[in-house]
Design a protein around this motif. Structure first.
Motif, PDB file in Angstrom:
ATOM      1  N   ALA A 108       0.847  -1.182   0.000  1.00  0.00           N
ATOM      2  CA  ALA A 108       0.000   0.000   0.000  1.00  0.00           C
ATOM      3  C   ALA A 108       0.883   1.233   0.000  1.00  0.00           C
ATOM      4  O   ALA A 108       2.003   1.209   0.503  1.00  0.00           O
ATOM      5  N   ASP A 109       0.330   2.288  -0.556  1.00  0.00           N
ATOM      6  CA  ASP A 109       1.090   3.525  -0.615  1.00  0.00           C
ATOM      7  C   ASP A 109       1.156   4.212   0.740  1.00  0.00           C
ATOM      8  O   ASP A 109       2.149   4.867   1.073  1.00  0.00           O
ATOM      9  N   TYR A 110       0.063   4.078   1.507  1.00  0.00           N
ATOM     10  CA  TYR A 110      -0.015   4.744   2.796  1.00  0.00           C
ATOM     11  C   TYR A 110      -0.642   3.812   3.828  1.00  0.00           C
ATOM     12  O   TYR A 110      -1.547   3.038   3.501  1.00  0.00           O
ATOM     13  N   TRP A 111      -0.149   3.953   5.062  1.00  0.00           N
ATOM     14  CA  TRP A 111      -0.642   3.159   6.184  1.00  0.00           C
ATOM     15  C   TRP A 111      -0.981   4.047   7.363  1.00  0.00           C
ATOM     16  O   TRP A 111      -0.331   5.072   7.588  1.00  0.00           O
ATOM     17  N   GLY A 112      -1.996   3.626   8.129  1.00  0.00           N
ATOM     18  CA  GLY A 112      -2.273   4.292   9.381  1.00  0.00           C
ATOM     19  C   GLY A 112      -1.376   3.744  10.478  1.00  0.00           C
ATOM     20  O   GLY A 112      -0.564   2.845  10.243  1.00  0.00           O
ATOM     21  N   GLN A 113      -1.539   4.279  11.680  1.00  0.00           N
ATOM     22  CA  GLN A 113      -0.723   3.863  12.818  1.00  0.00           C
ATOM     23  C   GLN A 113      -1.250   2.593  13.475  1.00  0.00           C
ATOM     24  O   GLN A 113      -0.527   1.941  14.225  1.00  0.00           O
ATOM     25  N   GLY A 114      -2.497   2.257  13.212  1.00  0.00           N
ATOM     26  CA  GLY A 114      -3.064   1.018  13.738  1.00  0.00           C
ATOM     27  C   GLY A 114      -3.940   1.236  14.956  1.00  0.00           C
ATOM     28  O   GLY A 114      -3.786   2.201  15.701  1.00  0.00           O
ATOM     29  N   THR A 115      -4.859   0.304  15.153  1.00  0.00           N
ATOM     30  CA  THR A 115      -5.707   0.278  16.334  1.00  0.00           C
ATOM     31  C   THR A 115      -5.768  -1.173  16.824  1.00  0.00           C
ATOM     32  O   THR A 115      -5.941  -2.093  16.024  1.00  0.00           O
ATOM     33  N   GLN A 116      -5.612  -1.352  18.115  1.00  0.00           N
ATOM     34  CA  GLN A 116      -5.502  -2.690  18.686  1.00  0.00           C
ATOM     35  C   GLN A 116      -6.871  -3.309  18.941  1.00  0.00           C
ATOM     36  O   GLN A 116      -7.748  -2.671  19.531  1.00  0.00           O
ATOM     37  N   VAL A 117      -7.030  -4.529  18.495  1.00  0.00           N
ATOM     38  CA  VAL A 117      -8.232  -5.314  18.781  1.00  0.00           C
ATOM     39  C   VAL A 117      -7.794  -6.548  19.562  1.00  0.00           C
ATOM     40  O   VAL A 117      -6.949  -7.302  19.099  1.00  0.00           O
ATOM     41  N   THR A 118      -8.391  -6.715  20.741  1.00  0.00           N
ATOM     42  CA  THR A 118      -8.075  -7.873  21.565  1.00  0.00           C
ATOM     43  C   THR A 118      -9.362  -8.599  21.896  1.00  0.00           C
ATOM     44  O   THR A 118     -10.303  -7.994  22.415  1.00  0.00           O
ATOM     45  N   VAL A 119      -9.404  -9.881  21.560  1.00  0.00           N
ATOM     46  CA  VAL A 119     -10.598 -10.686  21.784  1.00  0.00           C
ATOM     47  C   VAL A 119     -10.263 -11.758  22.811  1.00  0.00           C
ATOM     48  O   VAL A 119      -9.390 -12.592  22.589  1.00  0.00           O
ATOM     49  N   SER A 120     -10.958 -11.709  23.930  1.00  0.00           N
ATOM     50  CA  SER A 120     -10.733 -12.703  24.972  1.00  0.00           C
ATOM     51  C   SER A 120     -11.712 -13.856  24.802  1.00  0.00           C
ATOM     52  O   SER A 120     -12.872 -13.656  24.452  1.00  0.00           O
TER      53      SER A 120
END
Length: 119
Positions: free
Chosen positions: A106-118
């Motif tokens: 990809a040309d551009y990426w975001g910083q990310g967001t964490q998803v945690t599933v217990s």
């Protein structure tokens, strides 16, 4: 220059739902293929979902097909990922991507967001 900001991640239980959002600035969401990737600890980043530039085609990884839905809002210049029936294996950092091409590039990426599933 394109700037991507993700939001909506969090800690949930298996079977719950989350909606991730990606705010796009610098270009319109309809000007390129956009979508989501994820990276779990100790693993390589993997493709999750993407839509074509025209928006008439959407692609999903087999592991999320039927549970996740990608959408975009041209008026708000946003890209969303609705995630239902979350599983522990969905735990990862989720990244918004703009200008997606073959080979998970990809040309551009975001910083990310964490998803945690217990479980």
């Amino acid at each position: 220059q394109v700037h991507l900001v993700e939001s909506g991640g969090g800690l949930v239980q298996a079977g719950d739902s989350l909606r991730l959002a990606c705010s796009v600035s610098g270009r319109t969401v309809s000007s390129s293929a956009t979508g989501w990737f994820r990276q779990a600890p100790g693993k390589e980043r993997e493709f999750v979902a993407a839509t074509s530039m025209s928006g008439d085609k959407t692609y999903y990884a087999p592991s999320v097909k039927g549970r996740f839905t990608l959408s975009r809002d041209g008026a708000k210049n946003m890209v969303y990922l609705q995630m239902n029936d979350l599983k522990s294996e969905d735990t990862a950092m989720y990244y918004c991507a703009f200008g997606i091409s073959a080979g998970s590039k990809a040309d551009y990426w975001g910083q990310g967001t964490q998803v945690t599933v217990s479980s």
